[in-house]
Motif scaffolding. Structure first.
Motif, mmCIF file in Angstrom:
data_model
loop_
_atom_site.group_PDB
_atom_site.id
_atom_site.type_symbol
_atom_site.label_atom_id
_atom_site.label_comp_id
_atom_site.label_asym_id
_atom_site.label_seq_id
_atom_site.Cartn_x
_atom_site.Cartn_y
_atom_site.Cartn_z
ATOM 1 N N LEU A 1 -7.374 -22.647 -9.102
ATOM 2 C CA LEU A 1 -6.715 -23.461 -10.838
ATOM 3 C C LEU A 1 -7.873 -23.628 -11.616
ATOM 4 O O LEU A 1 -8.368 -23.162 -12.620
ATOM 5 N N VAL A 2 -9.064 -23.968 -11.274
ATOM 6 C CA VAL A 2 -9.885 -24.300 -12.268
ATOM 7 C C VAL A 2 -11.686 -23.932 -11.496
ATOM 8 O O VAL A 2 -11.805 -23.728 -10.454
ATOM 9 N N ASN A 3 -12.163 -22.828 -12.659
ATOM 10 C CA ASN A 3 -12.544 -22.252 -12.407
ATOM 11 C C ASN A 3 -14.104 -21.614 -13.501
ATOM 12 O O ASN A 3 -14.212 -22.085 -14.611
ATOM 13 N N GLU A 4 -15.264 -21.338 -12.718
ATOM 14 C CA GLU A 4 -16.411 -22.500 -13.430
ATOM 15 C C GLU A 4 -16.083 -20.976 -14.736
ATOM 16 O O GLU A 4 -17.261 -21.408 -15.808
ATOM 17 N N VAL A 5 -15.773 -20.042 -14.335
ATOM 18 C CA VAL A 5 -15.856 -19.063 -15.274
ATOM 19 C C VAL A 5 -15.110 -19.227 -16.720
ATOM 20 O O VAL A 5 -15.472 -19.299 -18.018
ATOM 21 N N ALA A 6 -14.348 -19.968 -16.380
ATOM 22 C CA ALA A 6 -13.205 -20.641 -17.441
ATOM 23 C C ALA A 6 -14.025 -21.387 -18.152
ATOM 24 O O ALA A 6 -13.413 -21.674 -19.254
ATOM 25 N N ILE A 7 -14.101 -22.316 -17.526
ATOM 26 C CA ILE A 7 -15.492 -23.526 -17.932
ATOM 27 C C ILE A 7 -16.100 -23.796 -19.053
ATOM 28 O O ILE A 7 -16.423 -23.602 -20.161
ATOM 29 N N ALA A 8 -16.795 -22.392 -18.251
ATOM 30 C CA ALA A 8 -18.229 -22.046 -19.050
ATOM 31 C C ALA A 8 -17.507 -21.415 -20.320
ATOM 32 O O ALA A 8 -17.684 -21.223 -21.597
ATOM 33 N N LEU A 9 -16.567 -19.825 -20.679
ATOM 34 C CA LEU A 9 -16.242 -20.116 -21.820
ATOM 35 C C LEU A 9 -15.292 -20.803 -22.667
ATOM 36 O O LEU A 9 -15.760 -20.733 -23.958
ATOM 37 N N LEU A 10 -14.483 -21.685 -21.738
ATOM 38 C CA LEU A 10 -13.902 -22.785 -23.288
ATOM 39 C C LEU A 10 -15.513 -23.533 -23.567
ATOM 40 O O LEU A 10 -15.046 -23.815 -24.908
ATOM 41 N N PHE A 11 -15.954 -24.044 -23.072
ATOM 42 C CA PHE A 11 -16.894 -24.705 -23.367
ATOM 43 C C PHE A 11 -18.063 -24.171 -24.220
ATOM 44 O O PHE A 11 -18.263 -25.064 -25.593
ATOM 45 N N GLY A 12 -18.022 -23.400 -24.123
ATOM 46 C CA GLY A 12 -19.028 -22.267 -25.397
ATOM 47 C C GLY A 12 -18.217 -21.756 -26.259
ATOM 48 O O GLY A 12 -18.829 -22.100 -27.690
ATOM 49 N N MET A 13 -17.189 -21.970 -26.919
ATOM 50 C CA MET A 13 -15.683 -20.996 -28.168
ATOM 51 C C MET A 13 -15.379 -22.669 -27.936
ATOM 52 O O MET A 13 -15.235 -22.724 -29.236
ATOM 53 N N PHE A 14 -14.848 -23.676 -27.316
ATOM 54 C CA PHE A 14 -14.498 -24.687 -27.890
ATOM 55 C C PHE A 14 -14.738 -26.324 -28.037
ATOM 56 O O PHE A 14 -14.812 -27.066 -28.863
ATOM 57 N N GLY A 15 -15.892 -26.066 -27.107
ATOM 58 C CA GLY A 15 -16.533 -27.295 -26.840
ATOM 59 C C GLY A 15 -16.145 -28.236 -25.252
ATOM 60 O O GLY A 15 -15.251 -27.726 -24.761
#
Length: 214
Positions: free
Chosen positions: A146-160
């Motif tokens: 459920l908690v994926n490092e790729v999704a973390i990077a994308l969310l951080f890069g796009m939304f903070g």
């Protein structure tokens, strides 16, 4: 000392030097990313920063490179963590843990442990057969994919940081609460008997190990 022994002795040093150089290069690229694209888009290409075209082109190139850099760094860091935290080691850490703290540990370890939904069945059998409580096992199985490092990077890069923290926090809370609830419902009788009778290391695991409640 032979040549092979000398090479083996130098390998860790060279490896850490390489990591240090790569880290310095990453920080340098991250710092120059914005000014470089400011110069390329607004000076070289001559686009207006206030126009939709100019801001759109700048956003595309700047954020694309930013997300790639974040992906590289996060995937590298998670890979290093995963080299120390295999599924087998995680199973050993969680074996015999009580519910509550066990659910929290399982959800946290699930984020950094190599596991995907495709291996849910063998992972479930291995954890339960090793004496990990059913609820703790479910917390791990829910949090890991459920908690994926790729999704973390994308969310951080796009939304903070805000939405990223919300995503990670929500995933951990869901895994902890769901696992704790399943443990309290005492659903062990729904598990097929062969799971508890699975042999690990040539020994039959006692199905009552690690099923204590807080």
């Amino acid at each position: 000392m032979s040549v092979a022994e000398r090479l083996r002795a130098r390998t860790p040093v060279r490896r850490w030097v390489g990591v240090g150089v790569a880290t310095a290069m990453w920080f340098a690229l991250y710092q120059v990313n914005l000014p470089v694209w400011d110069w390329v888009v607004y000076t070289v290409m001559g686009l207006d920063a206030a126009s939709q075209l100019g801001s759109g082109v700048h956003f595309f190139f700047y954020d694309s490179i930013k997300i790639i850099l974040l992906l590289v760094s996060i995937i590298f860091a998670v890979t290093v963590l995963r080299s120390f935290m295999s599924v087998e080691r995680t199973r050993a850490l969680l074996g015999g843990k009580r519910e509550g703290i066990g659910n929290v540990m399982a959800a946290g370890l699930g984020v950094i442990t190599p596991f995907c939904s495709c291996s849910a069945v063998p992972a479930f059998i291995g954890f339960v057969a090793a004496g990990v409580p059913l609820g703790v096992t479910m917390s791990f199985l829910i949090a890991s994919p459920l908690v994926n490092e790729v999704a973390i990077a994308l969310l951080f890069g796009m939304f903070g940081i805000g939405p990223t923290a919300l995503y990670v926090g929500a995933g951990l809370v869901i895994a902890i609460v769901a696992g704790f609830t399943m443990g309290r419902l005492k659903l062990e009788h729904w598990v097929e008997p062969f799971v508890f009778e699975t042999r690990l290391g040539g020994q039959v695991i006692d199905s009552t190990i690690g099923l204590a409640r807080v």
